[in-house]
Write a protein that holds these residues in place. Structure first.
Motif, PDB file in Angstrom:
ATOM      1  N   ASP A  16       0.801  -1.222   0.000  1.00  0.00           N
ATOM      2  CA  ASP A  16       0.000   0.000   0.000  1.00  0.00           C
ATOM      3  C   ASP A  16       0.841   1.283   0.000  1.00  0.00           C
ATOM      4  OD1 ASP A  16      -2.577   0.944  -0.214  1.00  0.00           O
ATOM      5  OD2 ASP A  16      -2.965   0.941   1.940  1.00  0.00           O
ATOM      6  N   ASN A  17       2.110   1.185  -0.307  1.00  0.00           N
ATOM      7  CA  ASN A  17       3.007   2.353  -0.383  1.00  0.00           C
ATOM      8  C   ASN A  17       3.139   3.120   0.927  1.00  0.00           C
ATOM      9  OD1 ASN A  17       3.557   1.985  -3.174  1.00  0.00           O
ATOM     10  ND2 ASN A  17       1.584   2.911  -3.647  1.00  0.00           N
ATOM     11  N   TYR A  18       2.867   2.467   2.043  1.00  0.00           N
ATOM     12  CA  TYR A  18       2.987   3.092   3.364  1.00  0.00           C
ATOM     13  C   TYR A  18       4.454   3.385   3.648  1.00  0.00           C
ATOM     14  CZ  TYR A  18       2.405   3.449   8.512  1.00  0.00           C
ATOM     15  OH  TYR A  18       2.396   3.848   9.822  1.00  0.00           O
ATOM     16  N   VAL A  19       4.727   4.576   4.160  1.00  0.00           N
ATOM     17  CA  VAL A  19       6.076   4.930   4.591  1.00  0.00           C
ATOM     18  C   VAL A  19       6.010   5.448   6.019  1.00  0.00           C
ATOM     19  CG1 VAL A  19       7.051   5.366   2.306  1.00  0.00           C
ATOM     20  CG2 VAL A  19       5.919   7.207   3.523  1.00  0.00           C
ATOM     21  N   MET A  20       7.091   5.276   6.741  1.00  0.00           N
ATOM     22  CA  MET A  20       7.135   5.669   8.136  1.00  0.00           C
ATOM     23  C   MET A  20       8.406   6.479   8.377  1.00  0.00           C
ATOM     24  SD  MET A  20       7.125   3.090  11.382  1.00  0.00           S
ATOM     25  CE  MET A  20       5.444   3.110  11.929  1.00  0.00           C
ATOM     26  N   TYR A  21       8.246   7.586   9.084  1.00  0.00           N
ATOM     27  CA  TYR A  21       9.372   8.439   9.451  1.00  0.00           C
ATOM     28  C   TYR A  21       9.305   8.717  10.945  1.00  0.00           C
ATOM     29  CZ  TYR A  21      10.464   9.540   4.588  1.00  0.00           C
ATOM     30  OH  TYR A  21      10.842   9.466   3.274  1.00  0.00           O
ATOM     31  N   ALA A  22      10.465   8.994  11.514  1.00  0.00           N
ATOM     32  CA  ALA A  22      10.539   9.378  12.921  1.00  0.00           C
ATOM     33  C   ALA A  22      11.322  10.670  13.040  1.00  0.00           C
ATOM     34  CB  ALA A  22      11.206   8.293  13.751  1.00  0.00           C
ATOM     35  N   LEU A  23      10.921  11.483  13.992  1.00  0.00           N
ATOM     36  CA  LEU A  23      11.703  12.644  14.383  1.00  0.00           C
ATOM     37  C   LEU A  23      12.508  12.227  15.598  1.00  0.00           C
ATOM     38  CD1 LEU A  23      10.808  16.316  14.476  1.00  0.00           C
ATOM     39  CD2 LEU A  23      11.759  15.283  16.521  1.00  0.00           C
ATOM     40  N   PHE A  24      13.814  12.338  15.480  1.00  0.00           N
ATOM     41  CA  PHE A  24      14.727  11.959  16.553  1.00  0.00           C
ATOM     42  C   PHE A  24      15.222  13.211  17.263  1.00  0.00           C
ATOM     43  CE2 PHE A  24      14.883   8.436  13.655  1.00  0.00           C
ATOM     44  CZ  PHE A  24      15.078   7.316  14.448  1.00  0.00           C
ATOM     45  N   ASN A  25      15.277  13.147  18.573  1.00  0.00           N
ATOM     46  CA  ASN A  25      15.902  14.179  19.389  1.00  0.00           C
ATOM     47  C   ASN A  25      17.028  13.500  20.150  1.00  0.00           C
ATOM     48  OD1 ASN A  25      16.669  16.226  21.061  1.00  0.00           O
ATOM     49  ND2 ASN A  25      14.708  16.454  22.090  1.00  0.00           N
ATOM     50  N   ASN A  26      18.270  13.859  19.813  1.00  0.00           N
ATOM     51  CA  ASN A  26      19.438  13.223  20.438  1.00  0.00           C
ATOM     52  C   ASN A  26      19.348  11.703  20.364  1.00  0.00           C
ATOM     53  OD1 ASN A  26      20.608  15.713  21.118  1.00  0.00           O
ATOM     54  ND2 ASN A  26      19.324  15.833  22.947  1.00  0.00           N
ATOM     55  N   ASN A  27      19.033  11.184  19.194  1.00  0.00           N
ATOM     56  CA  ASN A  27      18.945   9.744  18.907  1.00  0.00           C
ATOM     57  C   ASN A  27      17.803   9.034  19.620  1.00  0.00           C
ATOM     58  OD1 ASN A  27      21.118   9.727  17.073  1.00  0.00           O
ATOM     59  ND2 ASN A  27      22.541   9.775  18.805  1.00  0.00           N
ATOM     60  N   ARG A  28      16.887   9.769  20.223  1.00  0.00           N
ATOM     61  CA  ARG A  28      15.676   9.189  20.825  1.00  0.00           C
ATOM     62  C   ARG A  28      14.493   9.529  19.924  1.00  0.00           C
ATOM     63  NH1 ARG A  28      12.778  11.029  26.524  1.00  0.00           N
ATOM     64  NH2 ARG A  28      10.931   9.739  26.233  1.00  0.00           N
ATOM     65  N   ILE A  29      13.650   8.538  19.651  1.00  0.00           N
ATOM     66  CA  ILE A  29      12.464   8.801  18.839  1.00  0.00           C
ATOM     67  C   ILE A  29      11.498   9.645  19.661  1.00  0.00           C
ATOM     68  CG2 ILE A  29      10.445   7.808  17.709  1.00  0.00           C
ATOM     69  CD1 ILE A  29      12.172   5.455  16.871  1.00  0.00           C
ATOM     70  N   ALA A  30      11.226  10.851  19.157  1.00  0.00           N
ATOM     71  CA  ALA A  30      10.318  11.777  19.828  1.00  0.00           C
ATOM     72  C   ALA A  30       8.921  11.728  19.224  1.00  0.00           C
ATOM     73  CB  ALA A  30      10.866  13.202  19.750  1.00  0.00           C
ATOM     74  N   ALA A  31       8.834  11.445  17.923  1.00  0.00           N
ATOM     75  CA  ALA A  31       7.538  11.414  17.240  1.00  0.00           C
ATOM     76  C   ALA A  31       7.657  10.507  16.018  1.00  0.00           C
ATOM     77  CB  ALA A  31       7.118  12.817  16.828  1.00  0.00           C
ATOM     78  N   VAL A  32       6.522   9.932  15.625  1.00  0.00           N
ATOM     79  CA  VAL A  32       6.477   8.993  14.501  1.00  0.00           C
ATOM     80  C   VAL A  32       5.281   9.343  13.623  1.00  0.00           C
ATOM     81  CG1 VAL A  32       6.280   6.568  13.827  1.00  0.00           C
ATOM     82  CG2 VAL A  32       7.455   7.166  15.946  1.00  0.00           C
ATOM     83  N   VAL A  33       5.480   9.223  12.320  1.00  0.00           N
ATOM     84  CA  VAL A  33       4.381   9.400  11.372  1.00  0.00           C
ATOM     85  C   VAL A  33       4.432   8.279  10.348  1.00  0.00           C
ATOM     86  CG1 VAL A  33       5.666  10.921   9.769  1.00  0.00           C
ATOM     87  CG2 VAL A  33       3.166  11.059   9.888  1.00  0.00           C
ATOM     88  N   GLY A  34       3.252   7.785   9.988  1.00  0.00           N
ATOM     89  CA  GLY A  34       3.111   6.825   8.906  1.00  0.00           C
ATOM     90  C   GLY A  34       2.093   7.383   7.926  1.00  0.00           C
ATOM     91  N   PHE A  35       2.420   7.348   6.640  1.00  0.00           N
ATOM     92  CA  PHE A  35       1.508   7.913   5.647  1.00  0.00           C
ATOM     93  C   PHE A  35       1.645   7.174   4.328  1.00  0.00           C
ATOM     94  CE2 PHE A  35       5.432  10.374   5.433  1.00  0.00           C
ATOM     95  CZ  PHE A  35       5.678  10.508   4.074  1.00  0.00           C
ATOM     96  N   LYS A  36       0.690   7.425   3.447  1.00  0.00           N
ATOM     97  CA  LYS A  36       0.750   6.796   2.136  1.00  0.00           C
ATOM     98  C   LYS A  36       0.184   7.737   1.080  1.00  0.00           C
ATOM     99  CE  LYS A  36      -3.450   4.158   3.049  1.00  0.00           C
ATOM    100  NZ  LYS A  36      -4.011   2.811   3.076  1.00  0.00           N
ATOM    101  N   PRO A  37       0.845   7.786  -0.053  1.00  0.00           N
ATOM    102  CA  PRO A  37       0.306   8.554  -1.172  1.00  0.00           C
ATOM    103  C   PRO A  37      -0.894   7.809  -1.751  1.00  0.00           C
ATOM    104  CG  PRO A  37       2.365   7.483  -1.787  1.00  0.00           C
ATOM    105  CD  PRO A  37       2.137   7.192  -0.343  1.00  0.00           C
ATOM    106  N   MET A  38      -1.901   8.580  -2.139  1.00  0.00           N
ATOM    107  CA  MET A  38      -3.127   7.975  -2.658  1.00  0.00           C
ATOM    108  C   MET A  38      -3.681   8.816  -3.803  1.00  0.00           C
ATOM    109  SD  MET A  38      -5.090   6.914   0.885  1.00  0.00           S
ATOM    110  CE  MET A  38      -6.425   6.115   0.019  1.00  0.00           C
TER     111      MET A  38
END
Length: 147
Positions: A45-67
């Motif tokens: 389903d073309n899902y991709v996931m990214y994380a925002l890291f703060n000092n190598n700690r995952i602070a936030a996560v997003v998963g999305f897909k183009p449609m």
């Protein structure tokens, strides 16, 4: 000094590292089911996931897909967006969502859309007041029992 950066989570190990944060949003999932669903969504389903890291700690996560749909045209659907409960109100969710907006523009998509649970009033304020999203529809759902 904070070292903030955004990176795609692609390998199973990277996806697993995001589970403690994603589980704060998707509490119904255990880690094996989460990994299985992410892998299937990425493969089919073309899902991709990214994380925002703060000092190598995952602070936030997003998963999305183009449609592509007749209603929205070419757009990006945000499936999951969560900031670690201990790190909220520091602008991490906003940075990650703005990253999705830029990703969409750079890849030829005309808008970004998402849904948010009815009880998540703080999230609604964030989307409407801070990120300038508009309410454009309701989402309806029916569940089926599986054997």
């Amino acid at each position: 000094m904070n070292d903030l950066h955004i990176a795609e989570l692609d390998t199973e190990e990277e996806i697993r590292l995001a589970f403690p944060v994603m589980h704060q949003l998707r509490t119904h999932l255990n880690e094996p089911d989460y990994v299985e669903l992410i892998k299937e969504a990425k493969d089919t389903d073309n899902y991709v996931m990214y994380a925002l890291f703060n000092n190598n700690r995952i602070a936030a996560v997003v998963g999305f897909k183009p449609m592509i749909t007749l209603y929205y045209g070419r757009f990006v659907w945000v499936c999951d967006l969560v900031t670690d409960v201990d790190l909220r109100s520091k602008g991490y969710g906003e940075k990650l969502l703005r990253f999705v907006h830029e990703w969409a523009k750079q890849n030829g998509y005309t808008s970004v859309a998402l849904s948010s649970g009815l009880s998540r009033e703080a999230a609604h304020s964030f989307y409407e007041d801070r990120m300038h999203y508009e309410k454009v529809s309701y989402v309806f759902k029916i569940n089926y029992k599986t054997n």
